[in-house]
Design a protein around this motif. Sequence first.
Motif, mmCIF file in Angstrom:
data_model
loop_
_atom_site.group_PDB
_atom_site.id
_atom_site.type_symbol
_atom_site.label_atom_id
_atom_site.label_comp_id
_atom_site.label_asym_id
_atom_site.label_seq_id
_atom_site.Cartn_x
_atom_site.Cartn_y
_atom_site.Cartn_z
ATOM 1 N N ALA A 31 1.158 -5.090 -6.106
ATOM 2 C CA ALA A 31 0.999 -3.592 -6.566
ATOM 3 C C ALA A 31 1.299 -2.646 -5.507
ATOM 4 N N ASP A 32 1.567 -1.363 -5.895
ATOM 5 C CA ASP A 32 1.799 -0.421 -4.785
ATOM 6 C C ASP A 32 0.809 -0.193 -3.984
ATOM 7 N N PRO A 33 0.725 0.131 -2.712
ATOM 8 C CA PRO A 33 -0.170 0.371 -2.009
ATOM 9 C C PRO A 33 -1.176 1.670 -2.233
ATOM 10 N N VAL A 34 -2.334 1.657 -1.975
ATOM 11 C CA VAL A 34 -3.083 2.736 -2.216
ATOM 12 C C VAL A 34 -4.073 2.969 -0.962
ATOM 13 N N PRO A 35 -4.563 4.046 -0.783
ATOM 14 C CA PRO A 35 -5.441 4.365 0.403
ATOM 15 C C PRO A 35 -6.649 3.595 0.004
ATOM 16 N N VAL A 36 -7.208 3.065 1.263
ATOM 17 C CA VAL A 36 -8.560 2.194 1.171
ATOM 18 C C VAL A 36 -9.677 2.805 0.186
ATOM 19 N N GLU A 37 -9.568 4.164 0.660
ATOM 20 C CA GLU A 37 -10.833 5.178 0.102
ATOM 21 C C GLU A 37 -10.836 4.775 -1.458
ATOM 22 N N LYS A 38 -9.783 4.553 -1.980
ATOM 23 C CA LYS A 38 -9.494 4.901 -3.560
ATOM 24 C C LYS A 38 -10.221 3.607 -3.983
ATOM 25 N N LEU A 39 -10.498 2.495 -3.338
ATOM 26 C CA LEU A 39 -10.789 1.364 -3.971
ATOM 27 C C LEU A 39 -12.278 0.878 -3.755
ATOM 28 N N THR A 40 -12.806 1.446 -2.549
ATOM 29 C CA THR A 40 -14.017 0.985 -2.237
ATOM 30 C C THR A 40 -14.509 2.433 -1.306
ATOM 31 N N SER A 41 -15.869 2.117 -1.184
ATOM 32 C CA SER A 41 -16.726 3.355 -0.532
ATOM 33 C C SER A 41 -17.963 2.473 -0.028
ATOM 34 N N PRO A 42 -18.815 3.157 0.918
ATOM 35 C CA PRO A 42 -19.910 2.390 1.581
ATOM 36 C C PRO A 42 -20.916 2.021 0.630
ATOM 37 N N GLY A 43 -21.307 0.639 0.687
ATOM 38 C CA GLY A 43 -22.329 0.314 -0.247
ATOM 39 C C GLY A 43 -21.454 -0.362 -1.588
ATOM 40 N N HIS A 44 -20.290 -0.317 -1.484
ATOM 41 C CA HIS A 44 -19.274 -0.690 -2.853
ATOM 42 C C HIS A 44 -19.239 -2.081 -2.586
ATOM 43 N N ALA A 45 -19.396 -2.751 -3.873
ATOM 44 C CA ALA A 45 -18.771 -4.127 -3.941
ATOM 45 C C ALA A 45 -17.469 -4.372 -4.341
ATOM 46 N N VAL A 46 -16.613 -4.954 -3.700
ATOM 47 C CA VAL A 46 -15.167 -4.868 -4.136
ATOM 48 C C VAL A 46 -15.029 -5.568 -5.290
ATOM 49 N N ALA A 47 -14.251 -5.016 -6.606
ATOM 50 C CA ALA A 47 -14.101 -5.609 -7.676
ATOM 51 C C ALA A 47 -13.318 -6.782 -7.563
ATOM 52 N N THR A 48 -13.397 -7.789 -8.550
ATOM 53 C CA THR A 48 -12.327 -8.998 -8.747
ATOM 54 C C THR A 48 -10.923 -8.540 -8.894
ATOM 55 N N LYS A 49 -10.714 -7.439 -9.956
ATOM 56 C CA LYS A 49 -9.359 -7.037 -10.063
ATOM 57 C C LYS A 49 -8.931 -6.022 -8.624
ATOM 58 N N ASP A 50 -9.728 -5.758 -7.898
ATOM 59 C CA ASP A 50 -9.160 -5.184 -6.679
ATOM 60 C C ASP A 50 -8.966 -5.849 -5.452
ATOM 61 N N LYS A 51 -9.470 -7.296 -5.528
ATOM 62 C CA LYS A 51 -9.267 -8.169 -4.303
ATOM 63 C C LYS A 51 -7.843 -8.683 -4.065
ATOM 64 N N TYR A 52 -7.209 -8.416 -2.909
ATOM 65 C CA TYR A 52 -6.083 -8.561 -2.703
ATOM 66 C C TYR A 52 -5.024 -7.378 -2.689
ATOM 67 N N ARG A 53 -5.682 -6.519 -3.399
ATOM 68 C CA ARG A 53 -4.847 -5.232 -3.488
ATOM 69 C C ARG A 53 -4.282 -4.772 -2.067
ATOM 70 N N THR A 54 -3.017 -4.517 -2.077
ATOM 71 C CA THR A 54 -2.424 -3.738 -0.717
ATOM 72 C C THR A 54 -3.056 -2.412 -0.595
ATOM 73 N N VAL A 55 -3.673 -2.152 0.585
ATOM 74 C CA VAL A 55 -4.347 -0.931 0.749
ATOM 75 C C VAL A 55 -3.729 -0.252 2.199
ATOM 76 N N THR A 56 -3.891 0.916 2.661
ATOM 77 C CA THR A 56 -3.561 1.627 3.764
ATOM 78 C C THR A 56 -4.623 2.302 4.269
ATOM 79 N N ALA A 57 -4.637 2.350 5.529
ATOM 80 C CA ALA A 57 -5.982 3.031 6.089
ATOM 81 C C ALA A 57 -5.382 3.763 7.523
ATOM 82 N N THR A 58 -5.688 5.183 7.818
ATOM 83 C CA THR A 58 -5.449 5.602 8.854
ATOM 84 C C THR A 58 -6.533 6.280 9.649
ATOM 85 N N GLY A 59 -6.360 5.873 11.175
ATOM 86 C CA GLY A 59 -7.659 6.027 11.936
ATOM 87 C C GLY A 59 -7.514 5.284 13.347
#
Length: 265
Positions: free
Chosen positions: A51-79
């Motif tokens: 799948a196309d990379p997406v910013p990590v903030e679009k798929l998770t947040s503080p206290g969020h449990a990563v959904a099965t469908k989102d596991k292994y998704r390619t994400v990007t982060a800047t910091g």
Amino acid sequence: MYRFLLTRQWVILTLVAIALVPTMIELGFWQHSRYELRSTRNQRVSDALHADPVPVEKLTSPGHAVATKDKYRTVTATGTFETGQEVVVRRRVNEDDEVGYHVLTPFRLTDGKVVLVNRGWIPSDASQTAFPKIPAPPAGRTTLTGRLMADETTAASGIKDLRGLPDRQIMLINSAEQARRLHAEVLGGYVQQTAPDPKGGSPEQISDPGQEDAPLNYAYMIQWWLFAAAVPVGWWVLVRRERRDRLEAAAGAAEKPAEPEPAAV
């Protein structure tokens, strides 16, 4: 002709054959369910990795449990990496099954939140108690890419979350635990870094998850159903052989000449 089927030996053999057939059929269906489960999982992982990379903030947040469908998704982060707060995860192996550590470094995003980044594997030292020497990540503002992973738990991984470990060493990667340690807002799950490549090849980055061997389960399914079909065939072959042997024995006894009786005195 078939009265031998009522003997104790043949009654037991017949009951065993009757019990084996549905058992083997059920085992075939179980292997079929394993095949479908593994095929679905393989497809889900493949879809996520491609799948196309997406910013990590679009798929998770503080206290969020990563959904099965989102596991292994390619994400990007800047910091920026906060190496002063990084820890190592004990008893992790590389592709050659060598035991070492995974390097877990907090990554401060531009909005102030933190995402945990697994930078890869390093070998363990002889003592496994002192904090190991870890190659430094890029300094300053960095954009990284990686695979989004769910928090590790004992229930899911089987790894016990041991207490009393050496300083800055942990057993499981868990965002809630790290949030308490860092006193920060930590995004749920963590990221397995895939880019940029580390200088000198260390830490050794974690390879893509392999495909589960679903066709093997399909082969086992066919095997069990062939066994189920073979049981009654084998039983009938044994019955016919027993009948033949008994007939031959009876015929042989009939052809045997009678011994002459001794003459009367």
